[in-house]
Scaffold this motif. Structure first.
Motif, PDB file in Angstrom:
ATOM      1  N   ILE A  36       0.866  -1.130   0.009  1.00 25.15           N
ATOM      2  CA  ILE A  36      -0.026   0.051  -0.018  1.00 25.15           C
ATOM      3  C   ILE A  36       0.855   1.139  -0.044  1.00 25.15           C
ATOM      4  CG2 ILE A  36      -1.768   1.479   1.110  1.00 25.15           C
ATOM      5  CD1 ILE A  36      -2.868  -1.152   2.320  1.00 25.15           C
ATOM      6  N   ALA A  37       1.847   1.507   0.890  1.00 29.00           N
ATOM      7  CA  ALA A  37       2.939   2.466   0.935  1.00 29.00           C
ATOM      8  C   ALA A  37       3.599   2.840  -0.414  1.00 29.00           C
ATOM      9  CB  ALA A  37       3.758   2.159   2.224  1.00 29.00           C
ATOM     10  N   ALA A  38       3.846   1.584  -1.324  1.00 28.57           N
ATOM     11  CA  ALA A  38       4.619   1.604  -2.254  1.00 28.57           C
ATOM     12  C   ALA A  38       3.798   1.985  -3.264  1.00 28.57           C
ATOM     13  CB  ALA A  38       5.052   0.281  -2.862  1.00 28.57           C
ATOM     14  N   GLU A  39       2.218   2.082  -3.290  1.00 29.23           N
ATOM     15  CA  GLU A  39       1.519   2.527  -4.175  1.00 29.23           C
ATOM     16  C   GLU A  39       1.382   1.700  -5.497  1.00 29.23           C
ATOM     17  OE1 GLU A  39       1.867   6.789  -5.023  1.00 29.23           O
ATOM     18  OE2 GLU A  39       1.107   7.440  -3.175  1.00 29.23           O
ATOM     19  N   VAL A  40       1.482   0.206  -5.047  1.00 27.84           N
ATOM     20  CA  VAL A  40       1.451  -0.633  -6.283  1.00 27.84           C
ATOM     21  C   VAL A  40       0.040  -0.710  -6.566  1.00 27.84           C
ATOM     22  CG1 VAL A  40       3.070  -2.207  -5.250  1.00 27.84           C
ATOM     23  CG2 VAL A  40       0.857  -2.519  -4.881  1.00 27.84           C
ATOM     24  N   PRO A  41      -0.505  -0.783  -7.825  1.00 28.52           N
ATOM     25  CA  PRO A  41      -1.651  -1.055  -8.241  1.00 28.52           C
ATOM     26  C   PRO A  41      -2.660  -2.068  -7.607  1.00 28.52           C
ATOM     27  CG  PRO A  41      -0.141  -0.776 -10.191  1.00 28.52           C
ATOM     28  CD  PRO A  41       0.506  -1.146  -9.140  1.00 28.52           C
ATOM     29  N   GLU A  42      -3.596  -1.576  -7.180  1.00 24.99           N
ATOM     30  CA  GLU A  42      -4.516  -2.358  -6.367  1.00 24.99           C
ATOM     31  C   GLU A  42      -3.916  -3.453  -5.608  1.00 24.99           C
ATOM     32  OE1 GLU A  42      -8.757  -2.962  -8.362  1.00 24.99           O
ATOM     33  OE2 GLU A  42      -7.235  -3.510 -10.091  1.00 24.99           O
ATOM     34  N   PRO A  43      -3.337  -2.809  -4.566  1.00 22.17           N
ATOM     35  CA  PRO A  43      -2.705  -3.841  -3.452  1.00 22.17           C
ATOM     36  C   PRO A  43      -3.534  -4.775  -2.823  1.00 22.17           C
ATOM     37  CG  PRO A  43      -2.835  -1.792  -2.464  1.00 22.17           C
ATOM     38  CD  PRO A  43      -3.252  -1.526  -3.937  1.00 22.17           C
ATOM     39  N   ASN A  44      -4.827  -4.512  -2.702  1.00 21.52           N
ATOM     40  CA  ASN A  44      -5.751  -5.455  -2.345  1.00 21.52           C
ATOM     41  C   ASN A  44      -6.410  -6.484  -3.068  1.00 21.52           C
ATOM     42  OD1 ASN A  44      -6.925  -3.342  -3.678  1.00 21.52           O
ATOM     43  ND2 ASN A  44      -9.007  -3.432  -2.357  1.00 21.52           N
ATOM     44  N   ALA A  45      -5.891  -6.747  -4.635  1.00 24.27           N
ATOM     45  CA  ALA A  45      -6.326  -7.676  -5.313  1.00 24.27           C
ATOM     46  C   ALA A  45      -5.787  -8.914  -5.019  1.00 24.27           C
ATOM     47  CB  ALA A  45      -6.269  -7.168  -6.704  1.00 24.27           C
ATOM     48  N   MET A  46      -6.520 -10.024  -5.034  1.00 25.80           N
ATOM     49  CA  MET A  46      -6.265 -11.515  -4.898  1.00 25.80           C
ATOM     50  C   MET A  46      -6.671 -12.289  -5.884  1.00 25.80           C
ATOM     51  SD  MET A  46      -7.657 -12.067  -1.004  1.00 25.80           S
ATOM     52  CE  MET A  46      -9.518 -12.108  -0.711  1.00 25.80           C
ATOM     53  N   THR A  47      -6.110 -13.319  -6.271  1.00 25.86           N
ATOM     54  CA  THR A  47      -6.690 -14.279  -6.874  1.00 25.86           C
ATOM     55  C   THR A  47      -7.266 -15.370  -6.264  1.00 25.86           C
ATOM     56  OG1 THR A  47      -5.063 -13.904  -8.867  1.00 25.86           O
ATOM     57  CG2 THR A  47      -6.358 -16.020  -8.671  1.00 25.86           C
ATOM     58  N   LEU A  48      -8.533 -15.822  -6.556  1.00 26.83           N
ATOM     59  CA  LEU A  48      -9.111 -17.020  -5.614  1.00 26.83           C
ATOM     60  C   LEU A  48      -9.334 -18.052  -6.708  1.00 26.83           C
ATOM     61  CD1 LEU A  48     -10.848 -17.982  -3.433  1.00 26.83           C
ATOM     62  CD2 LEU A  48     -13.038 -16.652  -4.409  1.00 26.83           C
ATOM     63  N   ALA A  49      -8.634 -19.085  -6.085  1.00 25.68           N
ATOM     64  CA  ALA A  49      -9.098 -20.623  -6.860  1.00 25.68           C
ATOM     65  C   ALA A  49      -9.805 -21.362  -6.027  1.00 25.68           C
ATOM     66  CB  ALA A  49      -7.773 -21.206  -7.031  1.00 25.68           C
ATOM     67  N   THR A  50     -11.071 -21.952  -6.622  1.00 28.04           N
ATOM     68  CA  THR A  50     -11.668 -22.735  -6.354  1.00 28.04           C
ATOM     69  C   THR A  50     -11.765 -24.288  -7.071  1.00 28.04           C
ATOM     70  OG1 THR A  50     -13.721 -21.820  -7.427  1.00 28.04           O
ATOM     71  CG2 THR A  50     -13.402 -21.214  -4.902  1.00 28.04           C
ATOM     72  N   VAL A  51     -12.526 -25.234  -6.486  1.00 27.66           N
ATOM     73  CA  VAL A  51     -12.553 -26.466  -7.367  1.00 27.66           C
ATOM     74  C   VAL A  51     -13.891 -26.866  -7.418  1.00 27.66           C
ATOM     75  CG1 VAL A  51     -11.928 -28.720  -7.629  1.00 27.66           C
ATOM     76  CG2 VAL A  51     -10.197 -26.884  -6.911  1.00 27.66           C
ATOM     77  N   ALA A  52     -14.553 -27.284  -8.701  1.00 23.43           N
ATOM     78  CA  ALA A  52     -15.873 -27.638  -8.850  1.00 23.43           C
ATOM     79  C   ALA A  52     -16.098 -28.947  -8.492  1.00 23.43           C
ATOM     80  CB  ALA A  52     -16.243 -27.246 -10.166  1.00 23.43           C
ATOM     81  N   SER A  53     -17.225 -29.611  -8.500  1.00 18.91           N
ATOM     82  CA  SER A  53     -17.701 -30.956  -8.131  1.00 18.91           C
ATOM     83  C   SER A  53     -16.938 -31.873  -9.038  1.00 18.91           C
ATOM     84  CB  SER A  53     -19.137 -31.088  -7.923  1.00 18.91           C
ATOM     85  OG  SER A  53     -19.605 -30.829  -9.323  1.00 18.91           O
ATOM     86  N   ASN A  54     -16.760 -31.302 -10.476  1.00 21.12           N
ATOM     87  CA  ASN A  54     -16.013 -32.357 -11.479  1.00 21.12           C
ATOM     88  C   ASN A  54     -14.424 -32.147 -11.531  1.00 21.12           C
ATOM     89  OD1 ASN A  54     -15.423 -29.600 -12.457  1.00 21.12           O
ATOM     90  ND2 ASN A  54     -16.615 -30.005 -14.385  1.00 21.12           N
ATOM     91  N   LEU A  55     -13.875 -31.671 -10.200  1.00 23.28           N
ATOM     92  CA  LEU A  55     -12.475 -31.403 -10.061  1.00 23.28           C
ATOM     93  C   LEU A  55     -11.876 -30.439 -11.003  1.00 23.28           C
ATOM     94  CD1 LEU A  55     -11.715 -35.253  -9.251  1.00 23.28           C
ATOM     95  CD2 LEU A  55     -12.474 -33.396  -7.748  1.00 23.28           C
TER      96      LEU A  55
END
Length: 210
Positions: A36-55
């Motif tokens: 945040i202090a370094a002012e990187v673009p969207e420091p709060n953005a995160m990739t979320l990985a999930t797995v469906a019932s078909n794996l």
């Protein structure tokens, strides 16, 4: 340019056991605040990985909206693809990539819904157009065109005026971590990589080969 020739030497910082926190949450907070202090673009953005019932796994970018000793929190539509996948398999992974700092944080664990009180409080803190948008978008469903969204937004804006309630299909999730990894880019691809694994009430910190 041949894409295979694209490469970068990582030389901005280092991560070692002596200088890192014994508690991964403290290490995460330090790195997040530095992003945040370094002012990187969207420091709060995160990739979320999930797995469906078909794996089959799937990923998408969401925004962190809170974190504490209980876990990492974000908000979304419970009826979306990620919501349906989490209902069938409540385990997920998160990743933050702060490119400018040459850092990656990976987090794995079980996911649970936050309380209705937490979801209500956050929903009512959002801008009005975002609250209307939560009603207007049937997230992950096929729609005929953008006019569906615009029409829905106008409909719910007229219906709720300035006080839209939280939709019953919308709220928060909390990932309760049982593993963290912190990656710091280093020269010659000899990167620093620390893994924290939960063992009871303690965290085991280990260095992994990059």
């Amino acid at each position: 340019m041949n894409i295979a020739d694209l490469r970068k030497s990582y030389e901005k910082a280092e991560l070692n056991e002596n200088a890192s926190h014994a508690d991964p949450l403290q290490q995460f907070e330090q790195w997040l605040q530095e992003a945040i202090a370094a002012e990187v673009p969207e420091p709060n953005a995160m990739t979320l990985a999930t797995v469906a019932s078909n794996l089959r796994p799937s990923t998408r970018v969401v925004l962190i909206k809170g974190y504490d000793a209980r876990g990492i929190v974000w908000y979304t539509n419970y009826a979306s693809q990620k919501g349906q996948e989490l209902a069938g398999n409540p385990f997920a992974a998160l990743q933050f990539h702060w490119v400018e700092l040459e850092r990656v944080v990976r987090i794995e664990g079980r996911v649970e819904k936050v309380s209705d009180e937490e979801s209500d409080a956050y929903f009512h803190s959002r801008p009005l157009d975002s609250r209307i948008g939560a009603w207007a978008s049937p997230q992950s469903q096929v729609i005929e065109g953008r006019t569906v969204l615009v029409t829905n937004a106008a409909k719910y804006a007229a219906q709720f005026m300035l006080n839209p309630p939280r939709p019953p299909h919308w709220g928060g999730y909390r990932l309760v971590p049982d593993q963290w990894q912190f990656w710091q880019g280093r020269k010659s691809r000899l990167h620093d990589r620390l893994r924290y694994t939960q063992e009871g009430d303690q965290w085991l910190r280990e260095r992994l080969a990059p």
